[in-house]
Design a protein around this motif. Sequence first.
Motif, PDB file in Angstrom:
ATOM      1  N   TYR A 179       0.975  -1.107   0.071  1.00  0.00           N
ATOM      2  CA  TYR A 179       0.101  -0.040  -0.130  1.00  0.00           C
ATOM      3  C   TYR A 179       0.626   1.267   0.173  1.00  0.00           C
ATOM      4  O   TYR A 179       1.986   1.203   0.450  1.00  0.00           O
ATOM      5  CB  TYR A 179      -1.022  -0.040   1.350  1.00  0.00           C
ATOM      6  CG  TYR A 179      -0.299  -0.120   2.530  1.00  0.00           C
ATOM      7  CD1 TYR A 179       0.016   1.040   3.316  1.00  0.00           C
ATOM      8  CD2 TYR A 179       0.083  -1.046   3.145  1.00  0.00           C
ATOM      9  CE1 TYR A 179       0.878   0.904   4.599  1.00  0.00           C
ATOM     10  CE2 TYR A 179       0.865  -1.404   4.378  1.00  0.00           C
ATOM     11  CZ  TYR A 179       1.247  -0.303   5.070  1.00  0.00           C
ATOM     12  OH  TYR A 179       1.779  -0.553   6.195  1.00  0.00           O
ATOM     13  N   ASP A 180       0.388   2.329  -0.459  1.00  0.00           N
ATOM     14  CA  ASP A 180       1.047   3.385  -0.513  1.00  0.00           C
ATOM     15  C   ASP A 180       1.082   4.634   0.447  1.00  0.00           C
ATOM     16  O   ASP A 180       1.636   5.351   0.472  1.00  0.00           O
ATOM     17  CB  ASP A 180       0.638   4.104  -1.946  1.00  0.00           C
ATOM     18  CG  ASP A 180       0.531   3.490  -2.887  1.00  0.00           C
ATOM     19  OD1 ASP A 180       1.846   2.962  -3.474  1.00  0.00           O
ATOM     20  OD2 ASP A 180      -0.277   3.285  -3.788  1.00  0.00           O
ATOM     21  N   GLY A 181       0.101   4.462   1.414  1.00  0.00           N
ATOM     22  CA  GLY A 181       0.026   5.249   2.601  1.00  0.00           C
ATOM     23  C   GLY A 181      -1.374   4.891   3.346  1.00  0.00           C
ATOM     24  O   GLY A 181      -1.885   3.946   3.221  1.00  0.00           O
ATOM     25  N   VAL A 182      -1.652   5.836   4.370  1.00  0.00           N
ATOM     26  CA  VAL A 182      -2.814   5.662   5.116  1.00  0.00           C
ATOM     27  C   VAL A 182      -3.778   7.071   5.039  1.00  0.00           C
ATOM     28  O   VAL A 182      -3.129   8.075   4.943  1.00  0.00           O
ATOM     29  CB  VAL A 182      -2.395   5.326   6.441  1.00  0.00           C
ATOM     30  CG1 VAL A 182      -3.535   5.206   7.458  1.00  0.00           C
ATOM     31  CG2 VAL A 182      -1.661   4.269   6.694  1.00  0.00           C
ATOM     32  N   LEU A 183      -5.088   6.787   4.900  1.00  0.00           N
ATOM     33  CA  LEU A 183      -5.862   7.892   4.996  1.00  0.00           C
ATOM     34  C   LEU A 183      -6.921   8.042   6.043  1.00  0.00           C
ATOM     35  O   LEU A 183      -7.615   7.012   6.204  1.00  0.00           O
ATOM     36  CB  LEU A 183      -6.583   8.089   3.502  1.00  0.00           C
ATOM     37  CG  LEU A 183      -7.648   9.419   3.404  1.00  0.00           C
ATOM     38  CD1 LEU A 183      -6.913  10.626   3.691  1.00  0.00           C
ATOM     39  CD2 LEU A 183      -8.386   9.336   2.037  1.00  0.00           C
ATOM     40  N   ILE A 184      -6.839   8.759   6.824  1.00  0.00           N
ATOM     41  CA  ILE A 184      -7.826   8.904   8.165  1.00  0.00           C
ATOM     42  C   ILE A 184      -8.795  10.000   7.671  1.00  0.00           C
ATOM     43  O   ILE A 184      -8.780  11.060   7.353  1.00  0.00           O
ATOM     44  CB  ILE A 184      -7.426   9.251   9.269  1.00  0.00           C
ATOM     45  CG1 ILE A 184      -6.280   8.131   9.842  1.00  0.00           C
ATOM     46  CG2 ILE A 184      -8.089   9.463  10.273  1.00  0.00           C
ATOM     47  CD1 ILE A 184      -5.477   8.624  10.972  1.00  0.00           C
ATOM     48  N   ASP A 185     -10.212   9.747   7.910  1.00  0.00           N
ATOM     49  CA  ASP A 185     -11.079  10.614   7.772  1.00  0.00           C
ATOM     50  C   ASP A 185     -11.024  11.505   9.086  1.00  0.00           C
ATOM     51  O   ASP A 185     -11.467  11.146  10.050  1.00  0.00           O
ATOM     52  CB  ASP A 185     -12.359   9.922   7.884  1.00  0.00           C
ATOM     53  CG  ASP A 185     -13.802  10.866   7.471  1.00  0.00           C
ATOM     54  OD1 ASP A 185     -13.709  11.760   6.944  1.00  0.00           O
ATOM     55  OD2 ASP A 185     -14.779  10.698   8.562  1.00  0.00           O
ATOM     56  N   GLN A 186     -10.769  12.855   8.626  1.00  0.00           N
ATOM     57  CA  GLN A 186     -10.200  13.777   9.634  1.00  0.00           C
ATOM     58  C   GLN A 186     -11.314  14.219  10.466  1.00  0.00           C
ATOM     59  O   GLN A 186     -12.370  14.643  10.136  1.00  0.00           O
ATOM     60  CB  GLN A 186      -9.622  14.885   8.934  1.00  0.00           C
ATOM     61  CG  GLN A 186      -9.116  15.941  10.028  1.00  0.00           C
ATOM     62  CD  GLN A 186      -8.121  17.097   9.321  1.00  0.00           C
ATOM     63  OE1 GLN A 186      -7.891  16.868   8.088  1.00  0.00           O
ATOM     64  NE2 GLN A 186      -8.186  18.145   9.872  1.00  0.00           N
ATOM     65  N   PHE A 187     -11.011  14.002  11.932  1.00  0.00           N
ATOM     66  CA  PHE A 187     -11.982  14.561  12.968  1.00  0.00           C
ATOM     67  C   PHE A 187     -11.288  15.534  13.989  1.00  0.00           C
ATOM     68  O   PHE A 187     -11.758  16.176  14.617  1.00  0.00           O
ATOM     69  CB  PHE A 187     -12.398  13.210  13.648  1.00  0.00           C
ATOM     70  CG  PHE A 187     -11.322  12.460  14.454  1.00  0.00           C
ATOM     71  CD1 PHE A 187     -10.719  12.844  15.688  1.00  0.00           C
ATOM     72  CD2 PHE A 187     -10.983  11.486  13.840  1.00  0.00           C
ATOM     73  CE1 PHE A 187      -9.731  12.254  16.297  1.00  0.00           C
ATOM     74  CE2 PHE A 187      -9.716  10.725  14.471  1.00  0.00           C
ATOM     75  CZ  PHE A 187      -9.343  11.138  15.617  1.00  0.00           C
ATOM     76  N   LYS A 245     -14.325  14.305   5.027  1.00  0.00           N
ATOM     77  CA  LYS A 245     -15.222  13.599   4.024  1.00  0.00           C
ATOM     78  C   LYS A 245     -14.278  12.782   3.259  1.00  0.00           C
ATOM     79  O   LYS A 245     -14.469  12.616   1.994  1.00  0.00           O
ATOM     80  CB  LYS A 245     -15.874  14.821   3.144  1.00  0.00           C
ATOM     81  CG  LYS A 245     -16.751  15.754   3.819  1.00  0.00           C
ATOM     82  CD  LYS A 245     -17.500  16.534   2.852  1.00  0.00           C
ATOM     83  CE  LYS A 245     -18.245  17.589   3.730  1.00  0.00           C
ATOM     84  NZ  LYS A 245     -19.428  16.851   4.498  1.00  0.00           N
ATOM     85  N   ALA A 246     -13.187  12.136   3.850  1.00  0.00           N
ATOM     86  CA  ALA A 246     -12.423  11.320   3.085  1.00  0.00           C
ATOM     87  C   ALA A 246     -13.328  10.007   2.496  1.00  0.00           C
ATOM     88  O   ALA A 246     -12.657   9.657   1.487  1.00  0.00           O
ATOM     89  CB  ALA A 246     -11.333  10.745   3.951  1.00  0.00           C
ATOM     90  N   GLU A 247     -14.188   9.968   2.928  1.00  0.00           N
ATOM     91  CA  GLU A 247     -14.710   8.641   2.711  1.00  0.00           C
ATOM     92  C   GLU A 247     -15.409   9.088   1.027  1.00  0.00           C
ATOM     93  O   GLU A 247     -15.768   7.971   0.426  1.00  0.00           O
ATOM     94  CB  GLU A 247     -15.943   8.335   2.990  1.00  0.00           C
ATOM     95  CG  GLU A 247     -17.167   9.243   3.500  1.00  0.00           C
ATOM     96  CD  GLU A 247     -16.857  10.646   4.586  1.00  0.00           C
ATOM     97  OE1 GLU A 247     -17.704  11.549   4.642  1.00  0.00           O
ATOM     98  OE2 GLU A 247     -15.829  10.257   5.118  1.00  0.00           O
ATOM     99  N   ASN A 248     -15.414  10.163   0.785  1.00  0.00           N
ATOM    100  CA  ASN A 248     -15.775  10.557  -0.459  1.00  0.00           C
ATOM    101  C   ASN A 248     -14.596  10.738  -1.528  1.00  0.00           C
ATOM    102  O   ASN A 248     -14.750  10.992  -2.821  1.00  0.00           O
ATOM    103  CB  ASN A 248     -16.427  12.033  -0.659  1.00  0.00           C
ATOM    104  CG  ASN A 248     -17.993  11.991   0.133  1.00  0.00           C
ATOM    105  OD1 ASN A 248     -18.518  10.964  -0.110  1.00  0.00           O
ATOM    106  ND2 ASN A 248     -18.163  12.904   0.731  1.00  0.00           N
ATOM    107  N   LEU A 249     -13.442  10.673  -1.188  1.00  0.00           N
ATOM    108  CA  LEU A 249     -12.146  10.863  -1.691  1.00  0.00           C
ATOM    109  C   LEU A 249     -11.501   9.412  -2.213  1.00  0.00           C
ATOM    110  O   LEU A 249     -10.703   9.360  -3.053  1.00  0.00           O
ATOM    111  CB  LEU A 249     -11.123  11.677  -1.026  1.00  0.00           C
ATOM    112  CG  LEU A 249     -11.809  13.061  -0.820  1.00  0.00           C
ATOM    113  CD1 LEU A 249     -10.453  13.686   0.099  1.00  0.00           C
ATOM    114  CD2 LEU A 249     -11.817  13.787  -1.789  1.00  0.00           C
ATOM    115  N   HIS A 250     -11.822   8.417  -1.285  1.00  0.00           N
ATOM    116  CA  HIS A 250     -11.211   7.195  -1.426  1.00  0.00           C
ATOM    117  C   HIS A 250     -11.923   5.925  -1.120  1.00  0.00           C
ATOM    118  O   HIS A 250     -12.545   5.905  -0.029  1.00  0.00           O
ATOM    119  CB  HIS A 250      -9.760   6.973  -0.924  1.00  0.00           C
ATOM    120  CG  HIS A 250      -8.734   6.084  -1.503  1.00  0.00           C
ATOM    121  ND1 HIS A 250      -8.967   4.466  -1.232  1.00  0.00           N
ATOM    122  CD2 HIS A 250      -7.687   5.828  -2.560  1.00  0.00           C
ATOM    123  CE1 HIS A 250      -7.974   3.952  -2.046  1.00  0.00           C
ATOM    124  NE2 HIS A 250      -7.341   4.723  -2.652  1.00  0.00           N
TER     125      HIS A 250
END
Length: 316
Positions: A206-214, A242-247
Amino acid sequence: MSYEVIQVNKGTLEKIKYHYISSLKENPPQGAVFSAKTSGCTITAYKSGKILFQGKDAAAEAGKWQKDAGPSAKKTAKPSSRKPVDNHSYQPPANLPSLVLLGSDETGTGDYFGPMTVVCTHLSKEQLKTVESWGIRDSKMINDTTIREIAPKLSKECTYSLLVLHNEKYNDLQKKGMNQGQMKALLHHQAITNVMKKCAAEGLDYDGVLIDQFVQPARYFDYLKSRNQTWSSEKPLYFATKAENLHPAVAAASVLARYSFLKQMAELEKKIGLPLPKGAGPAVDAAARRILKEKGKDTLYSCTKWHFANTGKAFR
């Protein structure tokens, strides 16, 4: 980096592609219908009709298509609602849609009844194609019936970690001075760490980690530090609202977290023997008063986030 996401119909998608024809990129990200690059914005469109605008001119470019797209268009990030929380150096890169990421999201944080659930997922490139064809998106945009249909398939498709913070443990931590943001940070960190270990054991890249920011990244790291935790991986860590809309990886985490929350709520209702409404509104206040009257304080404590204002209302 600023970003906007809109949803359009097929005809508008073709119209937008033609508009950017002179700026089209030769090799769009995997899963994209087309990708274009202007001086201030990268535009990436998908078969689902979702279009991602990224860059300093993202709001302006996305705004061109709101009226033209008609009733089927849905803007999921309004430029006027952009908050300072988005301004930091941990924003995901412009090529985000082409990356294989671990995605982390949570649910249950605003519900008086029921636990907090956090999920981190990994989806390979092939798995990303599969789940996108199912219409995976933010669980808040999918009704509970659909969540119950999709989640079991999703759990078999991806590598993931699910953590459930039950009410009594939540209340205990809160009484000891831990706020909800700190709890979320530690749960996200643990879920991510769990999936990273699974990926290492299974040879998944995997290339990295994305957290839905709070919360701002700096505060997130402070929360980890408060419990002697640190981000030590060489993989980049990204935060975006709104990271769920990005990936799709974050959208998948959102769906699985919601599914777990629904199952936990069903089990609680069976245990308590009374309905447990979701959210924190008037129906919840009425249910809390009934539980207090019929089952007592200890029972109410066992199924709620005790520090919410609903508790005080139940005792009035």
